[in-house]
Design a protein around this motif. Structure first.
Motif, PDB file in Angstrom:
ATOM      1  N   TRP A 189       0.825  -1.205   0.000  1.00 23.65           N
ATOM      2  CA  TRP A 189       0.000   0.000   0.000  1.00 23.65           C
ATOM      3  C   TRP A 189       0.860   1.257   0.000  1.00 23.65           C
ATOM      4  CZ3 TRP A 189      -4.337  -1.768  -1.453  1.00 23.65           C
ATOM      5  CH2 TRP A 189      -4.825  -2.995  -0.995  1.00 23.65           C
ATOM      6  N   ASP A 190       2.061   1.154   0.571  1.00 26.64           N
ATOM      7  CA  ASP A 190       2.937   2.324   0.564  1.00 26.64           C
ATOM      8  C   ASP A 190       3.336   2.708  -0.852  1.00 26.64           C
ATOM      9  OD1 ASP A 190       2.803   2.443   3.286  1.00 26.64           O
ATOM     10  OD2 ASP A 190       4.637   1.281   3.609  1.00 26.64           O
ATOM     11  N   ALA A 242      -0.540   3.572  -2.745  1.00 28.99           N
ATOM     12  CA  ALA A 242      -1.410   4.639  -2.234  1.00 28.99           C
ATOM     13  C   ALA A 242      -0.988   5.993  -2.775  1.00 28.99           C
ATOM     14  CB  ALA A 242      -1.380   4.655  -0.702  1.00 28.99           C
ATOM     15  N   GLY A 243      -1.968   6.729  -3.231  1.00 29.49           N
ATOM     16  CA  GLY A 243      -1.713   8.071  -3.742  1.00 29.49           C
ATOM     17  C   GLY A 243      -1.258   8.117  -5.178  1.00 29.49           C
ATOM     18  N   GLU A 285      -9.044   1.736  -6.307  1.00 27.11           N
ATOM     19  CA  GLU A 285      -9.229   2.708  -5.228  1.00 27.11           C
ATOM     20  C   GLU A 285      -9.105   2.064  -3.854  1.00 27.11           C
ATOM     21  OE1 GLU A 285     -12.928   4.578  -6.113  1.00 27.11           O
ATOM     22  OE2 GLU A 285     -12.031   6.046  -7.480  1.00 27.11           O
ATOM     23  N   THR A 286      -9.397   0.741  -3.776  1.00 29.70           N
ATOM     24  CA  THR A 286      -9.200   0.072  -2.488  1.00 29.70           C
ATOM     25  C   THR A 286      -7.739   0.066  -2.082  1.00 29.70           C
ATOM     26  OG1 THR A 286      -9.008  -2.085  -3.564  1.00 29.70           O
ATOM     27  CG2 THR A 286     -11.194  -1.429  -2.824  1.00 29.70           C
ATOM     28  N   ALA A 287      -6.832   0.180  -3.041  1.00 30.38           N
ATOM     29  CA  ALA A 287      -5.399   0.247  -2.734  1.00 30.38           C
ATOM     30  C   ALA A 287      -4.930   1.676  -2.556  1.00 30.38           C
ATOM     31  CB  ALA A 287      -4.603  -0.419  -3.851  1.00 30.38           C
ATOM     32  N   GLY A 288      -5.877   2.633  -2.519  1.00 30.01           N
ATOM     33  CA  GLY A 288      -5.515   4.031  -2.310  1.00 30.01           C
ATOM     34  C   GLY A 288      -5.056   4.726  -3.561  1.00 30.01           C
ATOM     35  N   MET A 289      -5.281   4.145  -4.730  1.00 31.47           N
ATOM     36  CA  MET A 289      -4.838   4.756  -5.971  1.00 31.47           C
ATOM     37  C   MET A 289      -5.916   5.700  -6.511  1.00 31.47           C
ATOM     38  SD  MET A 289      -2.960   1.558  -7.884  1.00 31.47           S
ATOM     39  CE  MET A 289      -1.910   2.650  -8.846  1.00 31.47           C
ATOM     40  N   GLN A 290      -5.490   6.711  -7.230  1.00 28.08           N
ATOM     41  CA  GLN A 290      -6.393   7.651  -7.879  1.00 28.08           C
ATOM     42  C   GLN A 290      -6.546   7.225  -9.339  1.00 28.08           C
ATOM     43  OE1 GLN A 290      -5.508  11.825  -7.013  1.00 28.08           O
ATOM     44  NE2 GLN A 290      -4.100  11.136  -5.416  1.00 28.08           N
ATOM     45  N   TRP A 324      -2.023  -6.844  -8.330  1.00 28.04           N
ATOM     46  CA  TRP A 324      -1.156  -6.195  -7.346  1.00 28.04           C
ATOM     47  C   TRP A 324       0.318  -6.510  -7.603  1.00 28.04           C
ATOM     48  CZ3 TRP A 324      -4.551  -3.101  -6.550  1.00 28.04           C
ATOM     49  CH2 TRP A 324      -5.801  -3.358  -6.001  1.00 28.04           C
ATOM     50  N   ASP A 347       2.345  11.498  -3.162  1.00 28.97           N
ATOM     51  CA  ASP A 347       1.992  11.741  -1.755  1.00 28.97           C
ATOM     52  C   ASP A 347       2.255  13.192  -1.373  1.00 28.97           C
ATOM     53  OD1 ASP A 347       4.691  11.321  -2.179  1.00 28.97           O
ATOM     54  OD2 ASP A 347       5.046  10.686  -0.097  1.00 28.97           O
TER      55      ASP A 347
END
Length: 931
Positions: free
Chosen positions: A677-678, A681-682, A703-708, A796, A817
């Protein structure tokens, strides 16, 4: 040089008649006696031909006389005294079929005073025996001997293709020449007897040899051209045409005597066998070629077709007696060849009238050959007179037939080329249809399985989770059936291409264990893999297809086993010719197979019985696919089994050794891992997908992985978005292949031509899953391929590979980020460059002012001022896309509310530092000057 004189001989005057008869009667008697006497004298002495003062070449057939020796035992002395000589006629001597020996005589007189050397040429290259006797005017034997095509070439008095003998005349000398003609099988050759000066004979022989060499060379060029054509076009018609050319070339060499001169001068038996053998072979191959080109069996009755085939067999059988020096039967079989040719001519004429393509040319081809053969045999059988046309009639007819066959073959090849083009177009259409069907089937399956997974993730009710799980399993089962059908269709249509790459056989076993160990354990089974001690570390072959066979075998073993162990073993062995075979075995302790059911196992759409299909499911295509793949790799498959004791399925495929030091290519991607996720994410990703359902699935999953996630519905939109966005806006592009307006492959090629996107990760996420499609993606510049319906772990794993953790803070590369350029990108698209730059400067100035006021409020402990400053900073930073600044500002407000002044001071300093770094990234991304 040569001239003809009247017959000569001792002609005594008739004496007066006696008896009491009147003057008129006596006159009649005297006249009759005189006539009889003249006839007897003419038969007792040869006709005389003068040489030395006439032309250099003279035909002798009209000037010689013939005598039949029915007992074949007459000596030359007896023949010289014999009566019953008959005059010759025509341009050549033709005796036809006869079991008698024949004598020919002629008297030659040198009318010049100087010596003269001549050559008496029989004009024949294939007469069995010719004995000659030459007498001078006193009756003394000057020379005698024997020549013929049943004797070695060196026994001939003159080394020439035709049988000829030299004659030497002194000035004014007269010679009587007797020729005894005999044949082994009763078939006499045509003899265009002539006499020439020695110089004229060799000059004419040289000219004839040159012309014949050019002719044979032309035929040989046709043979070589046909052989070259055969290298590129593997067609039976070309093979037969080439063989026919070779047989005709052989026949022509034999008929002209070239074989005796140059090939086997000391083997007359070979020459005589080939004389009729080559003729019969020409008939066989000509008619076989006609059958192959016209396919008459499609149009004629069965009995007529069998008659034609029987005649061909009869001609071939007729060549067998040639090996035993029996020529009569072989000659009769050449007559059968004429009959077969006539029959084929009739069939070709009938087909031409029915409008069958090529039948008209075939009719002309056989008409030319029939005319030539008939003329030749009619003169041979003394039905028609011999002429230059009739002597070369068979060769001329065969030449015309060869030309007609060439035209027919050209038309046939043209038709084949058209049919091949049509077949290739149909094949391409079928391949395109399969690719489209694969895409159209997998696309909704991706939606079904994707929504099922997403729903299962958020479902709380146990009954609901159970139902969704059943939907997911049913969908996966349906996907397996679809994959089997598509794979079999590709194999059956020849669209599977095998690779030859280095791989590690032991890695196949590890890959198999990783994929199926949990499945076997879940059913209470033990999966064991074993590599033979002699198994090489690296081999060359197609590991994907070998792995496919192993997976199918092991899946079946798990399906049909309830308890026990499944053992998988790999080893190598030597096959025929020293080839290396990779051998695999999968043994289980399942239900086993009855012996009478084993033969149908590897047939498509076959199950052991209906109950198996109902209980275990499946299409019956898996083993058929294994069989086809193994055979394409030069091997095979098989099974040994007993009901109730389990089964042992095996396969063998051909592999090749590799050079020392060659490293194997990776069999697959690394094992599935949880998303980092690091690193995700973002990050902003561009999803290029035209199907609305797949857009929803892709967006929600990413989006569940924090991606736009940004969307593009076709390749043209994707290219436009990327070109308008600032550098570093998108971390990765997920590209479908089949898109409207501009497909994914073409869009990728266009992007790779732009240096800005040379390193941008582009991943194919498509329902096009064939090796050809994967290769096409790689050639276009895509970095990876994810097949729909896709597994989350694969997605992933692939994204993690191309999106490593964010770089350190001092790095000057884009950091989602810290700064999200997409926020300002929307503004950039709506305004001019000057206005955009002015707005950005104002935003940055406001953010800088907010940071300064926030620091002062923290320093003085002013809660109200700090709250206003944080609120204003979050608003300004949000409009500029400064994500990290927003997060730290909110943390600062929380620390201030908790009364943690130390943490508030620390966060204030960090906000100031992060703002400066984010400001530099923003200016770099949009190419703005400082200030």
């Amino acid at each position: 040089m040569i001239a003809t004189t009247a017959p000569y001989g001792d002609t005594p005057r008739p004496g007066p008649g006696k008896g009491p008869v009147g003057p008129f009667v006596r006159l009649l008697v005297r006249a009759g006696l005189f006539f009889v006497f003249l006839t007897a004298c003419a038969q007792a002495a040869p006709l005389s031909t003068e040489v030395g003062n006439g032309p250099e070449h003279l035909l002798l057939t009209p000037r010689l006389e013939l005598l039949e020796d029915s007992g074949r035992r007459s000596t030359v002395d007896a023949v010289r005294q014999a009566r019953g000589w008959q005059p010759g006629h025509g341009q050549a001597l033709s005796l036809g079929i006869s079991h008698s020996a024949w004598w020919a005589r002629l008297r030659l007189h040198n009318g010049a005073e100087k010596p003269l050397d001549c050559v008496l040429d029989t004009g024949s290259t294939q007469q069995d025996f010719v004995d000659w006797y030459v007498f001078d005017a006193t009756g003394e034997l000057v020379s005698h001997g024997r020549m013929g095509d049943r004797l070695p070439f060196g026994s001939r008095p003159i080394e020439s293709r035709s049988l000829a003998l030299p004659l030497h005349f002194d000035g004014g000398q007269t010679l009587d020449v007797y020729l005894r003609l005999d044949t082994h099988d009763g078939l006499f050759e045509i003899l265009p007897l002539s006499i020439s000066s020695r110089a004229a004979f060799f000059r004419q022989a040289r000219s004839e040899n040159i012309l014949l060499s050019l002719f044979h060379g032309g035929v040989l060029v046709l043979v070589l051209f046909s052989l070259a054509l055969l290298i590129f076009i593997h067609d039976t018609s070309i093979v037969l045409y080439t063989m026919y050319l070779l047989s005709f070339l052989l026949y022509s060499c034999v008929a002209s005597g070239f074989d005796m001169m140059y090939l086997w001068p000391d083997k007359p038996f070979v020459h005589n066998v080939l004389t009729l053998g080559a003729t019969s072979l020409c008939f066989v191959l000509a008619n076989s070629l006609a059958i192959n080109l016209l396919k008459p069996q499609k149009y004629i009755s069965r009995w007529l077709w069998w008659i034609m085939r029987a005649l061909i067999v009869l001609i071939i059988a007729g060549m067998i007696p040639l090996a035993f020096d029996k020529y009569t039967l072989a000659f009769d079989c050449t007559i059968v060849g004429v009959v077969l040719t006539l029959l084929h001519f009739g069939v070709a004429l009938w087909l031409a009238l029915r409008g069958v393509k090529g039948a008209g040319f075939m009719c002309a081809a056989f008409a030319a050959l029939i005319a030539g053969v008939c003329l030749y045999y009619l003169q041979l059988l003394v039905v028609i007179n011999v002429s230059t046309l009739t002597i070369g009639a068979m060769q001329l007819g065969a030449c015309l037939q060869i030309m007609a066959f060439a035209v027919i073959l050209a038309l046939s090849l043209r038709r084949l080329a058209v049919e091949k083009t049509q077949a290739e177009a149909a094949s391409q259409a079928k391949a395109a249809f399969l690719a489209t069907m694969s895409h159209e089937i997998r696309t909704p399956m991706n939606a079904i399985l994707g929504f099922a997974r997403l729903s299962l993730r958020h479902a709380k009710d146990p009954r609901q989770r159970d139902r969704i799980g059943k939907i997911l399993r049913a969908g996966q089962h349906l996907l397996g059936i679809i994959n089997d059908i598509l794979d079999f269709s590709k194999i059956d249509g020849g669209y599977i291409r095998l690779e030859r790459i280095p791989f590690a056989p032991k890695a196949l076993l590890e890959h198999l264990r990783d994929m199926l160990a949990d499945k076997a354990t879940g059913k209470g089974l033990t999966l064991l893999t074993e590599a033979d001690d002699g198994l090489p570390e690296v081999l060359s072959g197609d590991p994907l297809r070998i792995s496919q066979i192993l997976l199918n075998y092991v899946n079946n073993a798990i399906k049909f086993s309830e308890t026990g162990t499944i053992r998988v073993r790999l080893r190598t062995e030597r096959g025929k010719g020293g080839v290396i075979l990779l051998c695999g075995e999968v043994a289980d302790q399942g239900i086993g197979i009855a012996p009478d059911r084993m033969e149908q196992l590897f047939q498509p759409f076959q199950q052991l019985d209906a109950s198996i299909s109902r209980r275990y499911g499946g299409t019956g295509l898996g083993l058929a696919i294994c069989k086809e793949l193994a055979e394409k790799m030069g091997g095979g498959v098989g099974v040994r089994s007993r009901p109730g004791e389990g089964s042992r399925f095996w396969f063998r495929v051909r592999v090749e050794p590799v050079a020392p030091g060659v490293r194997p290519l990776p069999l697959s991607e690394p094992a599935a891992v949880e998303p980092s996720w690091d690193s995700l994410a973002g990050r902003r990703v561009l999803l290029v997908e035209d199907d609305p359902l797949n857009q929803l699935i892709g967006r929600e999953l990413l989006e569940t992985a924090g991606m736009q996630v940004d969307l593009a519905e076709d390749g043209e939109q994707a290219v436009a978005k990327l070109e308008q966005a600032a550098d570093g806006t998108y971390a990765v592009v997920l590209m479908d292949m089949m898109l409207p307006v501009l497909d994914g492959v073409s869009a990728t090629r266009r992007l790779r031509r732009n240096p800005r996107f040379a390193t941008l990760p582009i991943v194919a996420m498509t329902a096009n899953t064939s090796p050809e499609d994967i290769r096409l993606c790689e050639q276009a510049g895509m970095n990876a391929h994810i097949a729909k319906p896709f597994e989350e772990a694969v997605l992933w794993r692939t994204l993690t590979r191309f999106l490593p953790p964010a770089p350190a803070a001092d790095s000057q590369v884009a950091r989602p980020d810290l700064f999200d350029p997409a926020v300002l990108q929307q503004l950039r698209e709506l305004t001019t460059a000057e206005r955009f730059e002015e707005v950005v400067r104002v935003l940055l100035a406001d953010c800088e002012g907010c940071c300064r006021r926030m620091g002062e409020a923290v320093q003085h402990g002013d809660e109200a001022a700090l709250g206003r400053a944080v609120h204003d900073l979050v608003s300004c930073a949000g409009n500029a896309g400064l994500n990290r600044v927003i997060e730290l500002a909110r943390s600062l407000r929380e620390a201030s509310r908790n009364g943690d002044r130390a943490k508030s001071a620390e966060l204030s300093g960090r906000i100031d530092s992060v703002f400066r770094e984010s400001r530099e990234l923003l200016r770099t991304s949009f190419h703005l000057e400082g200030g």
